[in-house]
Scaffold this motif. Structure first.
Motif, PDB file in Angstrom:
ATOM      1  N   ILE A 137      -5.956  14.694   3.844  1.00 32.36           N
ATOM      2  CA  ILE A 137      -4.606  14.895   4.607  1.00 32.36           C
ATOM      3  C   ILE A 137      -4.641  15.741   4.852  1.00 32.36           C
ATOM      4  O   ILE A 137      -4.719  16.390   3.734  1.00 32.36           O
ATOM      5  CB  ILE A 137      -3.792  13.757   4.275  1.00 32.36           C
ATOM      6  N   ARG A 179      -0.890   9.367   8.431  1.00 34.85           N
ATOM      7  CA  ARG A 179      -0.304   9.041   6.947  1.00 34.85           C
ATOM      8  C   ARG A 179       1.312   9.530   7.030  1.00 34.85           C
ATOM      9  O   ARG A 179       2.640   8.137   6.277  1.00 34.85           O
ATOM     10  CB  ARG A 179      -0.926   9.466   6.192  1.00 34.85           C
ATOM     11  N   THR A 233     -12.453   7.269   6.160  1.00 33.72           N
ATOM     12  CA  THR A 233     -11.582   8.795   5.145  1.00 33.72           C
ATOM     13  C   THR A 233     -11.939   9.269   5.510  1.00 33.72           C
ATOM     14  O   THR A 233     -12.662  10.644   4.910  1.00 33.72           O
ATOM     15  CB  THR A 233     -11.576   7.327   4.234  1.00 33.72           C
ATOM     16  N   PHE A 258      -0.646  10.130  -1.589  1.00 34.29           N
ATOM     17  CA  PHE A 258      -1.891   9.604  -0.884  1.00 34.29           C
ATOM     18  C   PHE A 258      -2.409  11.014  -0.777  1.00 34.29           C
ATOM     19  O   PHE A 258      -1.532  12.700  -0.546  1.00 34.29           O
ATOM     20  CB  PHE A 258      -1.297   9.275   0.163  1.00 34.29           C
ATOM     21  N   ALA A 265      -5.564  12.778  11.050  1.00 29.06           N
ATOM     22  CA  ALA A 265      -4.763  11.258  10.185  1.00 29.06           C
ATOM     23  C   ALA A 265      -4.023  12.134   8.936  1.00 29.06           C
ATOM     24  O   ALA A 265      -3.181  10.940   9.217  1.00 29.06           O
ATOM     25  CB  ALA A 265      -6.512  11.525   8.207  1.00 29.06           C
ATOM     26  N   THR A 266      -3.200  13.075   8.430  1.00 32.94           N
ATOM     27  CA  THR A 266      -1.951  12.931   7.958  1.00 32.94           C
ATOM     28  C   THR A 266      -1.293  12.703   9.472  1.00 32.94           C
ATOM     29  O   THR A 266       0.101  12.256   9.207  1.00 32.94           O
ATOM     30  CB  THR A 266      -2.042  14.791   8.358  1.00 32.94           C
ATOM     31  N   SER A 273      -6.291   9.884   4.255  1.00 32.37           N
ATOM     32  CA  SER A 273      -5.789   8.593   5.123  1.00 32.37           C
ATOM     33  C   SER A 273      -7.393   8.308   6.120  1.00 32.37           C
ATOM     34  O   SER A 273      -8.111   8.959   6.128  1.00 32.37           O
ATOM     35  CB  SER A 273      -4.548   9.597   5.774  1.00 32.37           C
ATOM     36  N   ARG A 280       6.657  10.439   2.592  1.00 28.18           N
ATOM     37  CA  ARG A 280       5.664   9.170   3.439  1.00 28.18           C
ATOM     38  C   ARG A 280       4.315  10.205   2.935  1.00 28.18           C
ATOM     39  O   ARG A 280       3.767   9.160   2.764  1.00 28.18           O
ATOM     40  CB  ARG A 280       5.448   9.591   5.083  1.00 28.18           C
ATOM     41  N   ARG A 281       4.078  11.223   2.279  1.00 29.39           N
ATOM     42  CA  ARG A 281       2.957  11.130   1.729  1.00 29.39           C
ATOM     43  C   ARG A 281       2.961  10.732   0.060  1.00 29.39           C
ATOM     44  O   ARG A 281       1.725   9.867  -0.366  1.00 29.39           O
ATOM     45  CB  ARG A 281       3.323  12.853   1.540  1.00 29.39           C
TER      46      ARG A 281
END
Length: 143
Positions: A80, A114, A77, A66, A110-111, A69, A62-63
């Motif tokens: 993460i 994401r 924004t 990136f 956000a983490t 996030s 999933r990371r």
């Protein structure tokens, strides 16, 4: 050049054999966790120990590459979570008797989004929440 076994061992020991994002235990997993590049190699990240983290496969996938996030609360924004520069318990807390990870800061929220730390995208499937519930019942998960 691949990451050395010595470096992988150092990353695992530093992480206490927990995914540095969702805190799942590598020792309870059927497969070894991955060594994640905090700054991805595709973004010029290095293989230095301070750029490596232990990550379960679901968090690593999933990371992807990136590094930021969107915080669902502020819509900003933000970077993460970085396990080398930040402390997990300053950004996250366990709720619902250890079944859910809640982001307490913009970085934490956000983490959570994401990496989908609570499998909210596909709640109808077997999820990490069910796995955490099982671990709790058997005494292996005590956040």
């Amino acid at each position: 050049m691949p990451i050395s076994d010595e470096t992988k061992r150092a990353v695992r020991e530093q992480a206490k054999y927990l995914c540095e994002y969702c805190h799942s235990s590598e020792r309870l997993s059927a497969s070894r966790f991955t060594i994640d590049h905090i700054t991805p190699k595709s973004l010029s990240g290095s293989d230095d120990l301070e750029n490596l983290a232990l990550a379960c496969r679901r968090c690593n996938e999933r990371r992807y590459n990136f590094v930021a996030s969107i915080d669902p609360e502020s819509q900003a924004t933000v970077p993460i979570f970085n396990p080398r520069l930040q402390k997990w318990d300053e950004h996250f807390t366990w709720v619902d008797q250890g079944m859910l990870i809640k982001g307490m800061t913009a970085v934490g929220r956000a983490t959570c989004v994401r990496l989908d730390l609570n499998d909210t995208r596909y709640p109808e499937k077997d999820s990490i929440r069910e796995t955490r519930r099982f671990w709790t019942k058997t005494g292996f998960h005590s956040p």
